[in-house]
Design an enzyme around this catalytic site. Structure first.
Site, PDB file in Angstrom:
ATOM      1  N   ASN A  10      27.919 -15.886  31.253  1.00  0.00           N
ATOM      2  CA  ASN A  10      26.927 -14.996  30.644  1.00  0.00           C
ATOM      3  C   ASN A  10      25.569 -14.527  31.505  1.00  0.00           C
ATOM      4  O   ASN A  10      24.589 -15.564  31.232  1.00  0.00           O
ATOM      5  CB  ASN A  10      26.933 -15.763  29.481  1.00  0.00           C
ATOM      6  CG  ASN A  10      25.585 -15.050  28.186  1.00  0.00           C
ATOM      7  OD1 ASN A  10      25.165 -13.554  29.071  1.00  0.00           O
ATOM      8  ND2 ASN A  10      26.143 -14.372  27.397  1.00  0.00           N
ATOM      9  N   LYS A  13      22.271 -14.586  29.334  1.00  0.00           N
ATOM     10  CA  LYS A  13      21.528 -16.141  29.266  1.00  0.00           C
ATOM     11  C   LYS A  13      21.319 -16.795  30.821  1.00  0.00           C
ATOM     12  O   LYS A  13      20.533 -17.235  30.617  1.00  0.00           O
ATOM     13  CB  LYS A  13      22.849 -17.486  28.675  1.00  0.00           C
ATOM     14  CG  LYS A  13      23.106 -16.808  27.338  1.00  0.00           C
ATOM     15  CD  LYS A  13      24.143 -18.823  27.259  1.00  0.00           C
ATOM     16  CE  LYS A  13      24.269 -18.590  25.324  1.00  0.00           C
ATOM     17  NZ  LYS A  13      25.332 -20.206  26.265  1.00  0.00           N
ATOM     18  N   ASP A  70      25.462 -25.598  24.401  1.00  0.00           N
ATOM     19  CA  ASP A  70      25.704 -24.962  23.419  1.00  0.00           C
ATOM     20  C   ASP A  70      24.622 -24.892  22.243  1.00  0.00           C
ATOM     21  O   ASP A  70      23.894 -25.229  21.522  1.00  0.00           O
ATOM     22  CB  ASP A  70      27.013 -26.539  22.951  1.00  0.00           C
ATOM     23  CG  ASP A  70      28.110 -26.214  22.307  1.00  0.00           C
ATOM     24  OD1 ASP A  70      28.602 -24.593  22.578  1.00  0.00           O
ATOM     25  OD2 ASP A  70      28.149 -26.192  21.049  1.00  0.00           O
ATOM     26  N   ASP A 156      23.137 -13.265  15.102  1.00  0.00           N
ATOM     27  CA  ASP A 156      21.431 -12.234  14.988  1.00  0.00           C
ATOM     28  C   ASP A 156      21.204 -11.148  13.972  1.00  0.00           C
ATOM     29  O   ASP A 156      19.944 -11.045  12.665  1.00  0.00           O
ATOM     30  CB  ASP A 156      20.674 -11.404  16.543  1.00  0.00           C
ATOM     31  CG  ASP A 156      20.732 -13.202  17.018  1.00  0.00           C
ATOM     32  OD1 ASP A 156      20.000 -13.581  16.575  1.00  0.00           O
ATOM     33  OD2 ASP A 156      21.127 -12.487  18.273  1.00  0.00           O
ATOM     34  N   HIS A 181      15.961 -20.987  19.557  1.00  0.00           N
ATOM     35  CA  HIS A 181      16.342 -22.689  19.371  1.00  0.00           C
ATOM     36  C   HIS A 181      16.504 -22.529  20.773  1.00  0.00           C
ATOM     37  O   HIS A 181      16.085 -23.335  22.354  1.00  0.00           O
ATOM     38  CB  HIS A 181      17.749 -22.258  19.126  1.00  0.00           C
ATOM     39  CG  HIS A 181      18.544 -21.663  19.421  1.00  0.00           C
ATOM     40  ND1 HIS A 181      18.190 -19.418  19.334  1.00  0.00           N
ATOM     41  CD2 HIS A 181      19.815 -20.754  19.341  1.00  0.00           C
ATOM     42  CE1 HIS A 181      19.225 -18.832  19.643  1.00  0.00           C
ATOM     43  NE2 HIS A 181      20.182 -19.784  19.429  1.00  0.00           N
TER      44      HIS A 181
HETATM   45  P1  IMP Z   1      27.830 -20.190  22.911  1.00  0.00           P
HETATM   46  O1  IMP Z   1      26.083 -20.814  22.705  1.00  0.00           O
HETATM   47  O2  IMP Z   1      27.751 -18.734  24.149  1.00  0.00           O
HETATM   48  O3  IMP Z   1      28.843 -21.256  22.898  1.00  0.00           O
HETATM   49  O4  IMP Z   1      27.354 -19.626  21.902  1.00  0.00           O
HETATM   50  C1  IMP Z   1      27.906 -19.753  20.204  1.00  0.00           C
HETATM   51  C2  IMP Z   1      27.633 -18.896  19.800  1.00  0.00           C
HETATM   52  O5  IMP Z   1      26.978 -19.148  18.301  1.00  0.00           O
HETATM   53  C3  IMP Z   1      27.523 -17.282  20.150  1.00  0.00           C
HETATM   54  O6  IMP Z   1      29.062 -17.168  20.353  1.00  0.00           O
HETATM   55  C4  IMP Z   1      27.106 -16.983  18.763  1.00  0.00           C
HETATM   56  O7  IMP Z   1      28.510 -16.611  17.428  1.00  0.00           O
HETATM   57  C5  IMP Z   1      26.416 -17.772  18.222  1.00  0.00           C
HETATM   58  N1  IMP Z   1      24.896 -17.763  18.413  1.00  0.00           N
HETATM   59  C6  IMP Z   1      24.420 -19.176  19.220  1.00  0.00           C
HETATM   60  N2  IMP Z   1      22.874 -18.287  19.922  1.00  0.00           N
HETATM   61  C7  IMP Z   1      23.043 -17.001  19.217  1.00  0.00           C
HETATM   62  C8  IMP Z   1      21.943 -15.999  18.781  1.00  0.00           C
HETATM   63  O8  IMP Z   1      20.635 -16.372  19.647  1.00  0.00           O
HETATM   64  N3  IMP Z   1      22.203 -15.020  17.843  1.00  0.00           N
HETATM   65  C9  IMP Z   1      23.693 -15.234  17.515  1.00  0.00           C
HETATM   66  N4  IMP Z   1      24.291 -15.489  17.527  1.00  0.00           N
HETATM   67  C10 IMP Z   1      23.511 -16.850  18.809  1.00  0.00           C
END
Ligand code: IMP
Length: 197
Positions: A10, A13, A70, A156, A181
């Site tokens: 990503n 990120k 994660d 969000d 977070h």
């Molecule tokens: P990962 O860290 O890419 O595995 O994210 C997991 C999922 O958690 C994302 O696809 C979102 O659905 C949700 N998520 C994680 N962080 C955020 C955030 O900052 N805003 C909104 N959704 C989040």
């Protein structure tokens, strides 16, 4: 300069991560920049387990220091779901408009602290000598009554931040990075890395 690989595909990120880790004496590169293109199965049942699975798998492939994260949303009224299933909740290809409306429906009639929720992010660092380090950042809030905001992504628009009187999708990216977070977990990781390297 020694390198650290951040196990994410990503680019958004990566930008955030480079900004937050810029004063480390290490070059932080993405999987793409490291020439790695694999999908790792995240089948752990905690954020910690999944972050470690990703960091270890790439560390074992490359022999380099690897960071992975994660994250997800925990809604207390949904038994802390969708949690580690946040991305896969209701199907990976289902739009967040549908997912967010479903959560609003599930919480209909609940008020105040009965709508409590949090975003959680765990960052894991896997070192070639086998050491594993993790940090956890938590962003507490409530599920709002409606969808609001254009910034951010995922959940969000329904994540109400009482301190700011808006959703995390209404916050500027700078403010969200400061209080989120991911921002908290990354800052703690940076401090710990300075001690561990
Ligand atoms: P990962 O860290 O890419 O595995 O994210 C997991 C999922 O958690 C994302 O696809 C979102 O659905 C949700 N998520 C994680 N962080 C955020 C955030 O900052 N805003 C909104 N959704 C989040």
């Amino acid at each position: 300069m020694q390198r650290i690989i951040f196990a994410t595909g990503n680019e958004g990120k990566m930008k955030e991560i480079r900004m937050l880790l810029k004063d480390l004496d290490y070059q932080v590169i993405s999987m793409k920049e490291a020439g790695i293109d694999i999908d790792i199965i995240e089948d752990g049942d905690t954020f910690e387990a999944n972050a470690i699975i990703k960091a270890k798998a790439i560390m074992e492939m490359t022999g380099e220091i690897v960071l992975a994260d994660d994250s997800g949303l925990e809604v207390d009224a949904m038994d802390k779901g969708p949690g580690v299933y946040s991305a896969r909740f209701m199907g990976e290809d289902t739009s967040y408009d549908i997912k967010n409306n479903y959560i609003l429906d599930r919480l209909k009639g609940l008020k105040g602290s009965d709508r409590s929720a949090r975003f959680v992010c765990v960052i894991a660092c896997a070192f070639p000598d086998g050491r594993i380090l993790t940090t956890r950042g938590v962003f507490e809030g409530l599920i709002g009554d409606t969808i609001s905001g254009e910034n951010g992504f995922g959940y969000d628009p329904i994540f109400w931040v009482p301190e700011y009187g808006c959703t995390s999708a209404d916050l500027s990216p700078e403010v969200k990075n400061e209080v989120s977070h991911r921002g908290k977990a990354l800052k703690e990781m940076k401090d710990k890395l300075k001690e561990w390297m």
